[in-house]
Design a protein around this motif. Structure first.
Motif, mmCIF file in Angstrom:
data_model
loop_
_atom_site.group_PDB
_atom_site.id
_atom_site.type_symbol
_atom_site.label_atom_id
_atom_site.label_comp_id
_atom_site.label_asym_id
_atom_site.label_seq_id
_atom_site.Cartn_x
_atom_site.Cartn_y
_atom_site.Cartn_z
ATOM 1 N N THR A 166 0.948 -1.170 -0.003
ATOM 2 C CA THR A 166 0.109 -0.112 0.083
ATOM 3 C C THR A 166 0.651 1.406 0.014
ATOM 4 O O THR A 166 0.517 2.137 0.251
ATOM 5 C CB THR A 166 -0.900 -0.185 1.221
ATOM 6 O OG1 THR A 166 -0.054 0.102 2.366
ATOM 7 C CG2 THR A 166 -1.779 -1.274 1.263
ATOM 8 N N ASN B 213 -4.952 -3.745 6.009
ATOM 9 C CA ASN B 213 -4.722 -4.264 7.413
ATOM 10 C C ASN B 213 -6.067 -4.857 7.934
ATOM 11 O O ASN B 213 -5.975 -5.966 8.533
ATOM 12 C CB ASN B 213 -4.215 -3.157 8.218
ATOM 13 C CG ASN B 213 -2.856 -2.938 7.769
ATOM 14 O OD1 ASN B 213 -1.775 -3.676 8.324
ATOM 15 N ND2 ASN B 213 -2.448 -1.818 7.021
ATOM 16 N N GLN B 214 -6.980 -4.064 8.082
ATOM 17 C CA GLN B 214 -8.394 -4.797 8.397
ATOM 18 C C GLN B 214 -8.694 -6.049 7.751
ATOM 19 O O GLN B 214 -8.953 -7.072 8.390
ATOM 20 C CB GLN B 214 -9.422 -3.718 8.194
ATOM 21 C CG GLN B 214 -9.474 -2.615 9.019
ATOM 22 C CD GLN B 214 -9.981 -2.661 10.616
ATOM 23 O OE1 GLN B 214 -10.450 -3.806 10.781
ATOM 24 N NE2 GLN B 214 -9.902 -1.653 11.292
ATOM 25 N N PRO C 245 -4.178 6.731 3.282
ATOM 26 C CA PRO C 245 -4.147 6.208 4.619
ATOM 27 C C PRO C 245 -5.395 5.179 4.615
ATOM 28 O O PRO C 245 -5.046 4.140 5.332
ATOM 29 C CB PRO C 245 -4.303 7.409 5.568
ATOM 30 C CG PRO C 245 -3.583 8.252 4.812
ATOM 31 C CD PRO C 245 -3.921 8.186 3.413
ATOM 32 N N ARG C 246 -6.390 5.412 4.048
ATOM 33 C CA ARG C 246 -7.602 4.723 4.094
ATOM 34 C C ARG C 246 -7.526 3.457 3.428
ATOM 35 O O ARG C 246 -7.925 2.246 3.841
ATOM 36 C CB ARG C 246 -8.634 5.323 3.708
ATOM 37 C CG ARG C 246 -9.178 6.404 4.302
ATOM 38 C CD ARG C 246 -9.606 6.278 5.739
ATOM 39 N NE ARG C 246 -11.144 5.683 5.513
ATOM 40 C CZ ARG C 246 -12.140 5.301 6.407
ATOM 41 N NH1 ARG C 246 -11.526 5.087 7.791
ATOM 42 N NH2 ARG C 246 -13.185 4.692 6.216
ATOM 43 N N THR D 225 -4.551 1.944 2.980
ATOM 44 C CA THR D 225 -3.665 0.997 4.018
ATOM 45 C C THR D 225 -4.649 0.560 5.213
ATOM 46 O O THR D 225 -4.362 -0.639 5.522
ATOM 47 C CB THR D 225 -2.508 1.860 4.576
ATOM 48 O OG1 THR D 225 -1.755 2.437 3.379
ATOM 49 C CG2 THR D 225 -1.505 1.025 5.793
ATOM 50 N N GLU D 226 -5.376 1.343 5.667
ATOM 51 C CA GLU D 226 -6.277 0.664 6.779
ATOM 52 C C GLU D 226 -7.192 -0.235 6.466
ATOM 53 O O GLU D 226 -7.185 -1.324 6.994
ATOM 54 C CB GLU D 226 -7.170 2.151 7.286
ATOM 55 C CG GLU D 226 -8.360 1.435 8.203
ATOM 56 C CD GLU D 226 -9.291 2.479 8.637
ATOM 57 O OE1 GLU D 226 -10.211 2.085 9.608
ATOM 58 O OE2 GLU D 226 -9.088 3.716 8.298
ATOM 59 N N LEU D 227 -7.773 -0.393 5.076
ATOM 60 C CA LEU D 227 -8.538 -1.433 4.349
ATOM 61 C C LEU D 227 -7.749 -2.545 4.469
ATOM 62 O O LEU D 227 -8.324 -3.648 4.865
ATOM 63 C CB LEU D 227 -9.048 -0.767 3.198
ATOM 64 C CG LEU D 227 -9.687 -2.290 2.140
ATOM 65 C CD1 LEU D 227 -10.994 -2.806 2.918
ATOM 66 C CD2 LEU D 227 -9.971 -1.486 0.759
#
Length: 118
Positions: free
Chosen positions: A81, A93-94, A86-87, A89-91
């Motif tokens: 990512t 990781n989630q 940042p979103r 990357t968050e997606l």
């Protein structure tokens, strides 16, 4: 199990072919084929996919589908990512953390969303 593994097992069962018979024909071990079917090995090589296509006599759309399934069947995915939001990357990781807990219908809904054009 990977998409390729699922299709390989279905082909074998439909045609009454054992792991040992297929392994001997494509010059790999039955243990390796079993590991592929169960998602315990990485995606198969293009050469192996070609041999499987020839063994089962798959042509045109069926052969292309097996190639496509092999491409999307690596059981250990790495998502880069860097350079994304940042979103994003968050997606990633989630999803990595929670994918094992998602019910199959949620997985199917996510796949349908991701497969929509554009």
């Amino acid at each position: 199990m990977t998409p390729f593994g699922l299709r390989l097992r279905a082909l074998r069962e439909q045609r009454g072919v054992t792991l040992s018979e297929l392994a001997a024909a494509v010059h790999v071990s039955a243990a390796y084929l079993s590991a592929l079917e169960h998602g315990k090995r990485g995606r198969p090589s293009a050469g192996l996919v070609h041999q499987v296509n020839e063994f089962f006599g798959l042509i045109w759309d069926e052969a292309e589908e097996l190639v496509r399934l092999a491409r999307i069947s690596h059981p250990r995915v790495v998502v880069d990512t860097s350079g994304l939001s940042p979103r994003a990357t968050e997606l990633a990781n989630q999803l990595a953390r929670r994918i094992r807990d998602l019910p199959e219908e949620r997985v199917e809904a996510l796949l349908q969303e991701l497969n929509k054009p554009g």
